[in-house]
Enzyme design. Structure first.
Site, short mmCIF file in Angstrom:
data_model
loop_
_atom_site.label_atom_id
_atom_site.label_comp_id
_atom_site.label_asym_id
_atom_site.label_seq_id
_atom_site.Cartn_x
_atom_site.Cartn_y
_atom_site.Cartn_z
N HIS A 166 0.79 -1.18 0.34
CA HIS A 166 0.06 0.06 0.11
C HIS A 166 0.96 1.47 0.01
CE1 HIS A 166 -2.74 2.96 1.70
NE2 HIS A 166 -3.66 2.24 1.34
N ASP A 225 3.59 -3.92 8.08
CA ASP A 225 2.23 -3.15 7.92
C ASP A 225 1.08 -4.12 8.16
OD1 ASP A 225 -0.09 -1.86 7.04
OD2 ASP A 225 0.61 -1.42 5.16
N GLN A 235 -4.17 -4.72 7.47
CA GLN A 235 -5.14 -5.77 7.17
C GLN A 235 -4.92 -7.04 7.60
OE1 GLN A 235 -7.55 -4.74 5.25
NE2 GLN A 235 -6.93 -3.05 4.23
N LYS A 256 -10.33 -0.09 10.86
CA LYS A 256 -10.45 -1.08 10.07
C LYS A 256 -11.08 -2.36 11.02
CE LYS A 256 -7.16 -0.14 6.55
NZ LYS A 256 -7.94 0.47 5.38
N CYS A 262 -4.79 2.50 -3.55
CA CYS A 262 -3.40 3.11 -3.13
C CYS A 262 -2.47 1.94 -3.38
CB CYS A 262 -3.47 3.58 -1.77
SG CYS A 262 -4.92 4.60 -1.24
#
Ligand code: C6P
Length: 423
Positions: free
Chosen positions: A131, A208, A211, A234, A374
């Protein structure tokens, strides 16, 4: 409410969905089918209640006033820090830094730790899947520090091509920055192996986890990473709250990011010293109420059980891929091995722009995302300008998948000429 059993985690979906007021909404006369969870999740009433309760009963600034409200607000805010630490297996809550979002957490590392650690000629390894939040800060920093950005490319089905690692990891590598789960292909990165390989050349590993933490059990000790970032919005929490986790010794050695209130030890007109962790890295009044409500979101997810969330999404993913197979007008992206894939399906309808697909689906009250998500370098690799993405969460049902499938039938009907030309 949800139930997790030791052997087969199952969710009581009807009861769980009752907790999410927005799922009762109708759009264009039809019940909402929310499949844009990778962008942001919906919020249960428990989280909304916490926000209202905080503002009605305990609203005050934190770590400042010694009055009752100030003490209550501080306690509630710090409680979320402990919950976040427990969720990801941090060694202590001092390793949890609240930011605005994942993006800010990654930039914090770029402009503190990495700015000091990188010398001209050093290398940062990223992947083709990143991303922009885990790419642009490193591109900027590489330019500023005359460092080099090296890229782990993909196998044809969108997994990380680890064969290239021997070449990419050198004694010049200072950081490997990798997305745990791709927001487009769903690809789950083998973080433990990347950590082992990065550490073998003396590099640090940043994950990261925007997700992954919302969708599966994540434990920073098991992953052996050095930095990890994720966003509250999220994972059932409010917008405006992110988490940076890093090993305590790294945080201790890092300079502050922003200067101002809370982050200081002592200030005179010619000198300033820093506060202890985690406050050294949290300058100014933070997003107090939203952090407090994020605590309720973490408790909600913990009650359901992260293994149950993952199992449920995996089932939905398997069902959806089965329903979408053998449709020649669809180009589906992402790994076929569902153990290496989160609950995300990105695709294109041949001959139809992703925004048009999304608009037709929206007419049927189905919310998906369209565009490059993104991730422009990934879409360049896919050789498409954009894609349509359906992404699942714990409250989605097989009926939502059925709605998506009939929504795509409608796209086929409307665009049959364009699809015919493209096939
Ligand atoms: N992806 C999506 O629709 P923020 O915006 O800072 O909370 O999260 C950024 C981010 C970082 N990494 C990954 C893997 C992400 O998926 C995201 C956010 C959303 O895919 C919004 S672009």
């Amino acid at each position: 409410m949800a139930v997790e059993t030791a052997s087969a985690p199952t969710l009581d979906l009807a009861a769980l969905r009752e907790d999410f007021p927005i799922l009762r909404r109708r759009i264009n006369g039809r019940p909402l089918v929310y499949l844009d969870n990778a962008a942001t999740s919906q919020k249960p009433r428990q989280v909304l209640d916490t926000l209202i309760h905080f503002y009605e009963h305990s609203n005050a600034n934190i770590h400042r006033g010694v009055h009752t409200l100030g003490a209550e607000a501080t306690g509630a805010y710090e409680r979320t820090r402990t919950l976040a630490a427990d969720l990801i297996g941090a060694a202590s809550s001092e390793e949890i830094i609240f930011t605005r979002n994942t993006t800010e957490a990654i930039n914090l590392i770029a402009y503190t730790w990495a700015l000091e650690a990188l010398q001209p000629g050093d290398e940062i390894v990223v992947t083709r899947l990143e991303h922009h939040s885990n790419l642009v800060p490193w591109l900027r920093l590489a330019q500023e520090r005359e460092a080099k950005l090296c890229v782990i490319e993909l196998t044809p089905d969108g997994r990380l091509d680890l064969d290239s690692l021997d070449e990419l990891l050198t004694e010049r590598t200072k950081l490997v920055a990798v997305g745990h789960a791709s927001n487009v292909l769903g690809t789950i990165a083998p973080v433990e192996e990347l950590a082992r390989r990065a550490h073998a050349v003396g590099a640090r590993l940043l994950v990261d986890a925007a997700q992954s933490v919302p969708h599966q059990p994540v434990n920073v000790q098991e992953l052996s990473c050095d930095f990890l970032a994720f966003s509250a919005h999220k994972m059932l929490g409010p917008t405006g709250v992110g988490v940076l986790w890093a090993r305590q010794e790294l945080l201790e050695a890092m300079p502050p990011f922003l200067g101002g209130g809370s982050m200081i030890g002592r200030v005179t007109l010619d000198r300033v010293t820093w506060n202890v962790l985690p406050y050294k890295l949290e300058a100014g009044t933070p997003n107090i109420a939203d952090v407090v409500a994020f605590g309720t979101a973490i408790e909600y997810l913990q009650r359901v059980g992260m293994a149950a969330v993952r199992a449920h999404e995996r089932e939905l993913l398997a069902y959806a891929l089965e329903q979408l197979a053998d449709r020649p007008e669809l180009e589906l992206y992402g790994p076929t091995d569902l153990d290496q894939r989160g609950g995300v399906i990105s695709f294109n309808v041949r001959g139809v722009h992703s925004h048009d697909v999304s608009t037709i689906l929206d007419e049927q009250a189905i919310a998906v995302r369209a565009g490059h998500h993104c991730t422009q370098p990934l879409h360049e690799w896919l050789d498409v300008a954009g894609s349509t993405r359906a992404s699942f969460y714990l409250y989605n049902t097989p009926a939502d998948v059925d709605a998506l499938v009939s929504g795509l039938d409608r796209v086929k009907e409307v665009f049959h000429r364009a699809i015919g030309r493209a096939l």
